[in-house]
Every structure is written in C-alpha cells, then in structure tokens.
Write an enzyme that holds these catalytic residues in place. Structure first.
Site, mmCIF file in Angstrom:
data_model
loop_
_atom_site.group_PDB
_atom_site.id
_atom_site.type_symbol
_atom_site.label_atom_id
_atom_site.label_comp_id
_atom_site.label_asym_id
_atom_site.label_seq_id
_atom_site.Cartn_x
_atom_site.Cartn_y
_atom_site.Cartn_z
ATOM 1 N N ASP A 8 51.531 58.375 21.953
ATOM 2 C CA ASP A 8 51.555 59.156 23.087
ATOM 3 C C ASP A 8 52.028 60.371 22.709
ATOM 4 O OD1 ASP A 8 52.302 58.290 26.392
ATOM 5 O OD2 ASP A 8 52.323 60.105 25.627
ATOM 6 N N ASP A 103 46.055 61.679 26.269
ATOM 7 C CA ASP A 103 47.084 61.658 25.415
ATOM 8 C C ASP A 103 47.638 60.515 24.782
ATOM 9 O OD1 ASP A 103 48.995 60.907 27.350
ATOM 10 O OD2 ASP A 103 50.487 62.193 26.214
ATOM 11 N N GLU A 104 46.873 59.437 24.802
ATOM 12 C CA GLU A 104 47.413 58.222 24.432
ATOM 13 C C GLU A 104 46.302 57.163 24.117
ATOM 14 O OE1 GLU A 104 49.558 54.754 27.446
ATOM 15 O OE2 GLU A 104 49.174 56.590 28.340
HETATM 16 P P1 TTP Z 1 52.049 61.387 30.046
HETATM 17 O O1 TTP Z 1 51.897 61.001 28.627
HETATM 18 O O2 TTP Z 1 52.269 60.564 30.952
HETATM 19 O O3 TTP Z 1 53.170 62.445 30.131
HETATM 20 P P2 TTP Z 1 53.506 63.604 29.001
HETATM 21 O O4 TTP Z 1 52.783 63.484 27.876
HETATM 22 O O5 TTP Z 1 53.325 64.983 29.596
HETATM 23 O O6 TTP Z 1 55.197 63.540 28.644
HETATM 24 P P3 TTP Z 1 55.686 62.337 27.783
HETATM 25 O O7 TTP Z 1 56.170 63.003 26.651
HETATM 26 O O8 TTP Z 1 56.556 61.636 28.785
HETATM 27 O O9 TTP Z 1 54.605 61.399 27.527
HETATM 28 O O10 TTP Z 1 50.693 62.101 30.609
HETATM 29 C C1 TTP Z 1 49.840 62.938 29.580
HETATM 30 C C2 TTP Z 1 49.425 64.300 30.398
HETATM 31 O O11 TTP Z 1 48.733 63.741 31.661
HETATM 32 C C3 TTP Z 1 50.559 65.089 30.868
HETATM 33 O O12 TTP Z 1 50.848 66.112 30.089
HETATM 34 C C4 TTP Z 1 49.980 65.809 32.022
HETATM 35 C C5 TTP Z 1 48.855 64.670 32.514
HETATM 36 N N1 TTP Z 1 49.382 63.989 33.729
HETATM 37 C C6 TTP Z 1 49.108 64.421 35.105
HETATM 38 O O13 TTP Z 1 48.263 65.216 35.154
HETATM 39 N N2 TTP Z 1 49.525 63.946 36.189
HETATM 40 C C7 TTP Z 1 50.610 62.746 36.023
HETATM 41 O O14 TTP Z 1 50.851 62.369 37.251
HETATM 42 C C8 TTP Z 1 50.872 62.454 34.885
HETATM 43 C C9 TTP Z 1 51.804 61.436 34.687
HETATM 44 C C10 TTP Z 1 50.356 62.948 33.841
HETATM 45 MG MG MG Z 2 52.478 61.730 26.672
#
Ligand code: TTP
Ligand code: MG
Length: 358
Positions: A8, A103-104
């Site tokens: 992730d 991103d995962e």
């Molecule tokens: P996430 O992996 O949930 O968050 P992140 O990568 O920003 O942070 P983390 O380090 O906690 O993993 O989500 C990936 C991307 O998806 C995030 O950068 C932006 C998008 N996203 C949204 O647009 N809306 C949302 O509510 C969430 C949770 C994510």
């Molecule tokens: Mg993330």
C-alpha cells in the site's frame, strides 16, 4: 511459510505531488480541492495528518484544522501513471498479483521467499518511482493487510504464523480490515474495543447481536482468511493459428484443426484458471481475403469440447470463397473462473469508504 504480501503506497496522491514538486516536501499537503470549496479531501501528507486532516473530510474542515496546508487539486491521470508503474513492478516480482485499488495490491510470491520478494518490491518502488510503500508479509490476505498498515509510512512488517495472536489481541477491532466505523460502534456498545475482547465475548450474546455476521467477526478476530487470489489478467485474449503448407480445400481438415486448437486454448485457460466469453474463428483464403466469425457465450467456456463446438458452428457460418491458407482460433473476454470456495466479507463493511476516485 506460505505467505501473502500486501503493498500500500503511503499518502499516495500527496506523495506523488511532493515527488513532482520537491519544494512541497516536508509540508502539510492536502489533495482534494481548494480550502474553501465544497469538495472533500482525497488524501493528506503525513505532515498534514498531524493536524488531524483525513481522507473524506470536507476541505473546509481541513482548512480549519490546518490553515497553513498546501491545498492541491486532484491530478488523476498522473496518479494513474504512477500506479501503473507500481503495479508493473508487483507483476514482475510476484507470481500473481491482485490489484485492490489505485495504490494497493496483494502479491503472491509463488515459490520464492516472501520476505525477500517483499523487500525487493519496496526497494524497486522507491528507486523507480521515488515513492515509499508500506509492505506487509503474512500467512493470508487479511493479516498481510494488517501488517502493511502497522508501521506506516515506509513500513515493512512480517507476521509469522506464531506471532498472529500477539499482534491481533491488543488491536482495536476497528483496525481489522472488514470492520468499519459502524460495526465498531455496535461492538463498542457491547463493551468490545479490542480484538481480544471480541474473542472472549460470550458467543451466544454475540450471535444474538450480530446474527450470521457473528461467525465472520470471529473469523476476522482470529485472523482466519481463506479468500483466494482474484487475479486480473492483462491478457484479455489468447489465440493460435497456423498457415497450411498447402492450401486446404477439405472442410473436414479445418474442423480437425479447430479441434486441436480448442484443446490447446483450453489447456492455456486451465493454466491461467480462466474462462472465455467469446470465441472467434479466422480464415485466410488463398487469395488473402480474410474473414472472421465470433460468438459470445453467456456463461463463458473453458473446456476443449465447448470451445471446439463453438468453433465448428462458427466455421459453418463462413462462406467458402476459395481454398484456405490460414486458420486461427481465438478466445477472448477472459475472466477468472469462479472459485468454488470463496469466502466473502462483503456483508460486513467495506474496509474503507473511498470517496472521490478519479
Ligand atoms: P489510501 O491508501 O487509503 O490512503 P493513502 O495512500 O493516501 O495513505 P496511506 O499512507 O494511509 O495509505 O488511498 C489511496 C489513495 O486513494 C489516496 O492517496 C487518495 C485516494 N483516496 C480518495 O480519493 N478518497 C478517500 O476517501 C481515500 C481513503 C483515498
Ligand atoms: Mg495508501
């Protein structure tokens, strides 16, 4: 140990912005929209999270918490580009991968050492994209996701089978993927805050409150997860063809050739664990005119006999224009063959509510 890897990216959208504009590094970056706008926050850099800014929060609220934040619009195309780069690395390093979001993804290391594959993935993502990812290695998907989340950002956590209980018991139930804020609140109403408390709670009472969801909750609490990989293949079609040494007049020869092709394609589908929705027969005549006939089959096909039957029917629809110099068979619209044992947590809450995706 047979293991699964979960990858992730950290603060993904914000991290891409900070990579592309180094002057933003170390700053509270908030991606989503203008501070006073009615939009919501897509994500925030870890610097901005220190002020309490979170995904899905209104930009107005984010501005109230962090007026010095750098508010940026969402550049979806650019994030998609970086995402593809990351997913390509995962595809190359693992034997299978299942992308879950932009991103995962889960990666199956295959016969290779999972910890080594995980480390290599992390290093390659950093050197090739300049971004950090958090990586978890564990006996199954559920635990791999718990692991990747445990030491964010830039984390690398391995959960050995013997270490599962020690990690899960003190964890808040909310941190289990599959338990959302709503379920967590229901559990809290029963006095259950940690996974250990959930495990120890009276089964009868749990059933009374949660009905058939109780069993799923307990599975999560014990870190049980037998969900298989659901690989999404880049390959959307496979095909095979041959040019005859001498042009063929006899339609029976063509039918026989299609039968052989059907066997070959069925074997490749079986290897990939997939089925095909469409079958296409192609003929090239001696004068190089080429025709093809396709059929889409509602339930899809995977067995050689089914493919051969469809192919023969299609051959019957081709006009005999001339002798045939080339024949080909293609199956397309490939999808995973549904697995007979497929556990679903779907009636629990989605792991996270993702608001604006671009
Ligand atoms: P996430 O992996 O949930 O968050 P992140 O990568 O920003 O942070 P983390 O380090 O906690 O993993 O989500 C990936 C991307 O998806 C995030 O950068 C932006 C998008 N996203 C949204 O647009 N809306 C949302 O509510 C969430 C949770 C994510
Ligand atoms: Mg993330």
């Amino acid at each position: 140990m047979a293991a699964t890897i979960h990858v992730d990216m950290d603060a993904f959208f914000a991290a891409v912005e900070m990579h592309d504009r180094p002057e933003l590094r170390g700053k509270p970056v908030i991606v989503g929209g203008a501070p006073g706008s009615r939009g919501v926050v897509s994500t925030a850099s870890y610097e901005a999270r220190r002020f309490g800014v979170r995904s899905a929060m209104s930009c107005r609220e984010a501005y109230r918490l962090c007026p010095q934040g750098v508010f940026l619009p969402v550049r979806g195309r650019r994030y998609g580009e970086v995402s593809r780069q990351v997913m390509d690395i995962l595809r190359q390093e693992g034997s299978r991968m299942e992308q879950v979001s932009i991103d995962e993804a889960y990666v199956d290391p295959g016969p290779r050492d999972a910890v080594e594959v995980g480390r290599r993935i992390k290093e390659r993502i950093l050197s090739e994209t300049g971004l950090t990812a958090s990586v978890g290695v564990a006996p199954n998907k559920l635990l791999a996701k718990v692991a990747s989340d445990r030491d964010k950002p830039d984390g690398f956590v391995v959960i050995e089978p013997g270490g599962v209980d020690e990690i899960l018991r003190p964890m808040p139930v909310r941190a289990l993927p599959g338990i959302g804020p709503h379920t967590a609140a229901e559990l809290a109403a029963l006095g259950i805050k940690t996974v250990g408390e959930l495990r120890a709670y009276d089964r009868g009472l749990l059933n009374l409150s949660f009905g058939r969801r109780a069993a799923e909750l307990l599975k999560l609490a014990y870190g049980d997860d037998d969900r298989p990989f659901e690989t999404v293949h880049e390959t959307k079609s496979i095909s095979t063809e041959t040019t005859f040494g001498e042009d063929v007049q006899d339609w029976a020869v063509l039918r026989r050739q299609l039968g052989l092709f059907a066997g070959e394609l069925a074997a490749r589908l079986a290897e990939m664990g997939m089925r095909a929705r469409s079958v296409t027969v192609k003929l090239r005549f001696a004068d190089f005119r080429t025709v093809s006939r396709s059929q889409t089959l509602a339930g899809g096909v995977h067995a050689a006999t089914e493919i051969a039957r469809a192919a023969e029917k299609l051959l019957g629809r081709v006009e005999r224009l001339d002798k045939v110099r080339l024949i080909g068979l293609q199956v397309s619209g490939l999808t995973d063959r549904p697995d007979p044992v497929q556990l679903s947590f779907s009636f629990l809450e989605a792991p996270k509510e993702v608001e604006p995706r671009t």
